[in-house]
Design an enzyme around this catalytic site. Sequence first.
Site, PDB file in Angstrom:
ATOM      1  N   ARG A 107       1.553  23.896  72.186  1.00  0.00           N
ATOM      2  CA  ARG A 107       1.614  22.868  71.138  1.00  0.00           C
ATOM      3  C   ARG A 107       0.513  21.870  71.473  1.00  0.00           C
ATOM      4  O   ARG A 107       0.604  21.140  72.469  1.00  0.00           O
ATOM      5  CB  ARG A 107       2.995  22.203  71.138  1.00  0.00           C
ATOM      6  CG  ARG A 107       3.190  21.102  70.094  1.00  0.00           C
ATOM      7  CD  ARG A 107       4.607  20.544  70.239  1.00  0.00           C
ATOM      8  NE  ARG A 107       4.838  19.398  69.384  1.00  0.00           N
ATOM      9  CZ  ARG A 107       5.387  19.438  68.166  1.00  0.00           C
ATOM     10  NH1 ARG A 107       5.733  20.607  67.660  1.00  0.00           N
ATOM     11  NH2 ARG A 107       5.586  18.340  67.481  1.00  0.00           N
ATOM     12  N   HIS A 134       1.083  24.771  61.369  1.00  0.00           N
ATOM     13  CA  HIS A 134       2.392  24.792  62.045  1.00  0.00           C
ATOM     14  C   HIS A 134       3.169  26.020  61.561  1.00  0.00           C
ATOM     15  O   HIS A 134       4.175  25.907  60.868  1.00  0.00           O
ATOM     16  CB  HIS A 134       3.147  23.509  61.711  1.00  0.00           C
ATOM     17  CG  HIS A 134       4.304  23.223  62.615  1.00  0.00           C
ATOM     18  ND1 HIS A 134       4.668  24.035  63.671  1.00  0.00           N
ATOM     19  CD2 HIS A 134       5.211  22.190  62.621  1.00  0.00           C
ATOM     20  CE1 HIS A 134       5.716  23.532  64.282  1.00  0.00           C
ATOM     21  NE2 HIS A 134       6.068  22.418  63.673  1.00  0.00           N
ATOM     22  N   GLN A 137       7.171  26.590  62.048  1.00  0.00           N
ATOM     23  CA  GLN A 137       8.028  25.808  61.157  1.00  0.00           C
ATOM     24  C   GLN A 137       8.208  26.507  59.815  1.00  0.00           C
ATOM     25  O   GLN A 137       9.322  26.581  59.277  1.00  0.00           O
ATOM     26  CB  GLN A 137       7.424  24.416  60.939  1.00  0.00           C
ATOM     27  CG  GLN A 137       8.243  23.539  60.003  1.00  0.00           C
ATOM     28  CD  GLN A 137       9.610  23.227  60.559  1.00  0.00           C
ATOM     29  OE1 GLN A 137       9.720  22.676  61.646  1.00  0.00           O
ATOM     30  NE2 GLN A 137      10.661  23.578  59.836  1.00  0.00           N
ATOM     31  N   ASP A 225       7.369  15.716  54.341  1.00  0.00           N
ATOM     32  CA  ASP A 225       7.201  15.559  55.783  1.00  0.00           C
ATOM     33  C   ASP A 225       6.970  14.078  56.068  1.00  0.00           C
ATOM     34  O   ASP A 225       6.733  13.276  55.150  1.00  0.00           O
ATOM     35  CB  ASP A 225       6.005  16.396  56.257  1.00  0.00           C
ATOM     36  CG  ASP A 225       5.957  16.565  57.769  1.00  0.00           C
ATOM     37  OD1 ASP A 225       6.893  16.124  58.459  1.00  0.00           O
ATOM     38  OD2 ASP A 225       4.969  17.147  58.263  1.00  0.00           O
ATOM     39  N   CYS A 266      10.880  18.935  57.711  1.00  0.00           N
ATOM     40  CA  CYS A 266      10.855  19.603  59.017  1.00  0.00           C
ATOM     41  C   CYS A 266      11.310  18.693  60.158  1.00  0.00           C
ATOM     42  O   CYS A 266      11.481  19.186  61.277  1.00  0.00           O
ATOM     43  CB  CYS A 266       9.472  20.186  59.302  1.00  0.00           C
ATOM     44  SG  CYS A 266       8.166  18.958  59.532  1.00  0.00           S
ATOM     45  N   ARG A 294      14.641  27.201  63.420  1.00  0.00           N
ATOM     46  CA  ARG A 294      13.494  27.287  64.322  1.00  0.00           C
ATOM     47  C   ARG A 294      13.836  28.192  65.502  1.00  0.00           C
ATOM     48  O   ARG A 294      13.001  28.998  65.951  1.00  0.00           O
ATOM     49  CB  ARG A 294      13.107  25.887  64.822  1.00  0.00           C
ATOM     50  CG  ARG A 294      12.431  24.983  63.804  1.00  0.00           C
ATOM     51  CD  ARG A 294      11.003  25.431  63.510  1.00  0.00           C
ATOM     52  NE  ARG A 294      10.184  25.425  64.711  1.00  0.00           N
ATOM     53  CZ  ARG A 294       9.573  24.345  65.212  1.00  0.00           C
ATOM     54  NH1 ARG A 294       9.712  23.163  64.608  1.00  0.00           N
ATOM     55  NH2 ARG A 294       8.824  24.435  66.288  1.00  0.00           N
TER      56      ARG A 294
END
Length: 308
Positions: A107, A134, A137, A225, A266, A294
């Site tokens: 990450r 991402h 996700q 988001d 998310c 996830r």
Amino acid sequence: MRHFLDIHKTPADDLRGMIDDAKRIKNARIGLPKGTPDADQPLKNHMVALIFEKPSTRTRVSFDVGVRQMGGQTMVLSGNNMQLGHGETIADTARVLSRYVDMIMIRTFDETTLLEMAEYASVPVINGLTDRTHPCQIMADIMTYEEHSGPIKGKKVVWAGDGNNVCASFLHAAGQFGFDLTVTGPETLAPEAESIGWARDHGAKITLEPDLEKAVEGADLVVTDTWISMHDSQTTKERRHNQLRPYQINAGVMAQAKDDALFMHCLPAHRGEEATNEVMDSSQSVVFDEAENRLHAQKAIMRWCLAK
């Protein structure tokens, strides 16, 4: 070598297989205590390095738990401790880690760090997030939508707000899974033209609509988001808030979508900013299913990377 770097870099049939596998993995755990190992132990005697240049809650916990449930062990490494790319090159770090571990999840900030890690690693590398995309996700999001509403192919998905890394992966997913995507937000925060072009070139209907309520009309899924990044300065935060405030998802906005439309975020959410409490806690909201998934989606991704 099977790296999971981005949705648009992974064959569509393999993506579909991962979603189906994630559903199977989740169903197999129904009724089991959370700490119970999976009946299938594909990561037994495997070590997975989890590298975090960016702080994380969901990514760290879901990957850690997923590896352990599948019989493996994790080594959590922070960017500060490793000084990734400072002193020792990323290429050399990748070569060294490949001698110790069976898989690497990273990450990070710059996409080039991910790509260089994958180029020089001799074990699978998974994109846990970059400033550009991402993909893990969005795999969880596709899984969540289909759990509640059936196949996502042909559906209308609306992305509201910042055309950020999550939005970019939604654009890639539109091309791979065959849904229509409408992006609504300020022109100054529009998604990259490259991602839009890729999705359109792969058959997706992509619409840019600056009017939020018009964009949401007839939507099957509405997604937003956070408006700010943890690294934004105070000046940047204030500027972004001013630009994005007209794109808040509230009950009036959701009323423009289909009656059975779902809402996703998310997380982490700044309640009362990008979405109201009324929406976050409504029957249309699936944000906590999305967060749980996830775990299952990433387990399927790891299995795919190791051809399990």
